[in-house]
Design a protein around this motif. Structure first.
Motif, short mmCIF file in Angstrom:
data_model
loop_
_atom_site.label_atom_id
_atom_site.label_comp_id
_atom_site.label_asym_id
_atom_site.label_seq_id
_atom_site.Cartn_x
_atom_site.Cartn_y
_atom_site.Cartn_z
N GLY A 1 8.81 -22.40 3.57
CA GLY A 1 8.24 -22.48 4.89
C GLY A 1 7.18 -21.44 5.19
O GLY A 1 6.72 -21.36 6.32
N ALA A 2 6.80 -20.63 4.21
CA ALA A 2 5.75 -19.64 4.44
C ALA A 2 4.42 -20.37 4.58
O ALA A 2 4.14 -21.32 3.87
CB ALA A 2 5.70 -18.65 3.29
N ASP A 3 3.62 -19.92 5.55
CA ASP A 3 2.33 -20.55 5.78
C ASP A 3 1.41 -20.37 4.58
O ASP A 3 1.63 -19.52 3.73
CB ASP A 3 1.68 -19.98 7.04
CG ASP A 3 2.41 -20.43 8.31
OD1 ASP A 3 3.00 -21.53 8.30
OD2 ASP A 3 2.37 -19.69 9.30
N ARG B 1 -9.00 -21.33 10.21
CA ARG B 1 -7.81 -21.85 10.90
C ARG B 1 -6.58 -21.68 10.02
O ARG B 1 -6.65 -21.83 8.81
CB ARG B 1 -7.99 -23.33 11.23
CG ARG B 1 -9.04 -23.60 12.31
CD ARG B 1 -9.04 -25.05 12.72
NE ARG B 1 -9.39 -25.91 11.61
CZ ARG B 1 -10.52 -26.61 11.51
NH1 ARG B 1 -11.42 -26.54 12.46
NH2 ARG B 1 -10.75 -27.36 10.45
N LYS B 2 -5.45 -21.40 10.67
CA LYS B 2 -4.19 -21.23 9.95
C LYS B 2 -3.74 -22.58 9.39
O LYS B 2 -3.81 -23.60 10.08
CB LYS B 2 -3.13 -20.67 10.89
CG LYS B 2 -1.78 -20.44 10.22
CD LYS B 2 -0.82 -19.78 11.17
CE LYS B 2 0.22 -20.79 11.58
NZ LYS B 2 1.30 -20.25 12.40
N VAL B 3 -3.29 -22.57 8.14
CA VAL B 3 -2.71 -23.76 7.52
C VAL B 3 -1.20 -23.53 7.51
O VAL B 3 -0.68 -22.77 6.70
CB VAL B 3 -3.26 -23.98 6.10
CG1 VAL B 3 -2.65 -25.23 5.48
CG2 VAL B 3 -4.78 -24.06 6.10
N ALA B 4 -0.53 -24.18 8.45
CA ALA B 4 0.91 -23.98 8.63
C ALA B 4 1.69 -24.74 7.56
O ALA B 4 1.28 -25.80 7.10
CB ALA B 4 1.33 -24.45 10.02
N ALA B 5 2.82 -24.18 7.20
CA ALA B 5 3.69 -24.81 6.19
C ALA B 5 4.08 -26.22 6.61
O ALA B 5 4.15 -27.12 5.78
CB ALA B 5 4.93 -23.95 5.97
N GLU B 6 4.27 -26.43 7.92
CA GLU B 6 4.68 -27.76 8.40
C GLU B 6 3.64 -28.84 8.09
O GLU B 6 3.96 -30.01 8.01
CB GLU B 6 4.91 -27.76 9.93
CG GLU B 6 5.96 -26.79 10.41
CD GLU B 6 5.39 -25.39 10.64
OE1 GLU B 6 4.44 -25.21 11.41
OE2 GLU B 6 5.93 -24.46 10.01
N GLN B 7 2.38 -28.42 7.94
CA GLN B 7 1.30 -29.37 7.63
C GLN B 7 1.40 -29.89 6.20
O GLN B 7 0.95 -31.00 5.92
CB GLN B 7 -0.06 -28.71 7.81
CG GLN B 7 -0.43 -28.35 9.22
CD GLN B 7 -1.72 -27.54 9.25
OE1 GLN B 7 -1.69 -26.34 9.38
NE2 GLN B 7 -2.84 -28.22 9.09
N ASP C 1 -5.05 -18.46 -2.62
CA ASP C 1 -4.68 -19.28 -3.78
C ASP C 1 -3.15 -19.48 -3.80
O ASP C 1 -2.40 -18.51 -3.86
CB ASP C 1 -5.14 -18.58 -5.05
CG ASP C 1 -4.96 -19.41 -6.30
OD1 ASP C 1 -4.27 -20.44 -6.25
OD2 ASP C 1 -5.54 -19.02 -7.33
N PRO C 2 -2.70 -20.73 -3.77
CA PRO C 2 -1.25 -20.99 -3.79
C PRO C 2 -0.66 -21.06 -5.20
O PRO C 2 0.43 -21.59 -5.38
CB PRO C 2 -1.16 -22.34 -3.09
CG PRO C 2 -2.40 -23.04 -3.52
CD PRO C 2 -3.46 -21.96 -3.58
N ALA C 3 -1.37 -20.54 -6.20
CA ALA C 3 -0.91 -20.64 -7.59
C ALA C 3 0.49 -20.07 -7.77
O ALA C 3 1.31 -20.66 -8.47
CB ALA C 3 -1.90 -19.94 -8.52
N GLU C 4 0.77 -18.95 -7.14
CA GLU C 4 2.08 -18.33 -7.30
C GLU C 4 3.17 -19.20 -6.68
O GLU C 4 4.24 -19.38 -7.26
CB GLU C 4 2.08 -16.94 -6.65
CG GLU C 4 3.32 -16.14 -6.95
CD GLU C 4 3.22 -14.72 -6.42
OE1 GLU C 4 4.20 -14.28 -5.80
OE2 GLU C 4 2.18 -14.07 -6.63
N ARG C 5 2.89 -19.76 -5.53
CA ARG C 5 3.86 -20.63 -4.84
C ARG C 5 4.28 -21.79 -5.72
O ARG C 5 5.44 -22.18 -5.74
CB ARG C 5 3.22 -21.15 -3.55
CG ARG C 5 4.08 -22.11 -2.77
CD ARG C 5 3.31 -22.72 -1.59
NE ARG C 5 3.01 -21.77 -0.57
CZ ARG C 5 3.53 -21.77 0.66
NH1 ARG C 5 4.38 -22.71 1.01
NH2 ARG C 5 3.19 -20.87 1.53
#
Length: 154
Positions: free
Chosen positions: A21-23, A31-37, A106-110
């Motif tokens: 759930g981390a953004d 703009r924030k990219v929320a985890a819920e999106q 970068d979301p590579a780690e996620r």
């Protein structure tokens, strides 16, 4: 005793929620990219750079895929290979005509993605956050849609 229980509950809750759930940070427009999106959705994650010729050719295909796949619960995202942020990221995205969300972080780690040596590279990530496919080289909207259909059916 009540204080200790409250502390244990607070620590347990933060540990349970810390990883999920981390953004996703900010996009190219700040703009924030929320985890819920994004969480719980299939993702098409494309790495691009301004200096990459095939990336430039591929962008209109990714724009088309983003529009087509949105209704099917799939989100197309971009990540700048060179790590551009802020105004630089906005200028580069605009210069290439990118119409989908570009993540500044970068979301590579996620997603436990390896650093690719070649560009463009696109990952298909399922609704549980698992990488299902790595696509090297220039992609088409039709090819991405076909790959998603096969993976979702599997």
């Amino acid at each position: 005793m009540t204080r200790r229980l409250a502390a244990v509950l607070a620590i347990t809750t933060s540990l349970l929620l810390g990883g999920c759930g981390a953004d996703y940070g900010l996009d190219q427009n700040g703009r924030k990219v929320a985890a819920e999106q994004l969480d719980g959705r299939w993702l098409v994650l494309n790495y691009w750079a301004e200096w990459c010729g095939p990336c430039r050719t591929e962008i209109p295909e990714l724009n088309a895929a983003a529009k087509e796949l949105q209704a099917k619960g799939v989100t197309v995202l971009g990540v700048n290979f060179d790590g551009l942020r802020g105004d630089e990221l906005k200028k580069a995205s605009d210069a290439l005509g990118i119409g989908f969300t570009v993540l500044a972080d970068d979301p590579a780690e996620r997603f436990e993605l390896p650093r690719s040596e070649g560009l463009p590279v696109t990952y298909i990530i399922d609704d549980k956050g698992k990488v299902r496919e790595q696509l090297l080289g220039e992609q088409t909207a039709a090819g991405i849609t076909e790959k998603l259909t096969a993976l979702k059916g599997a």
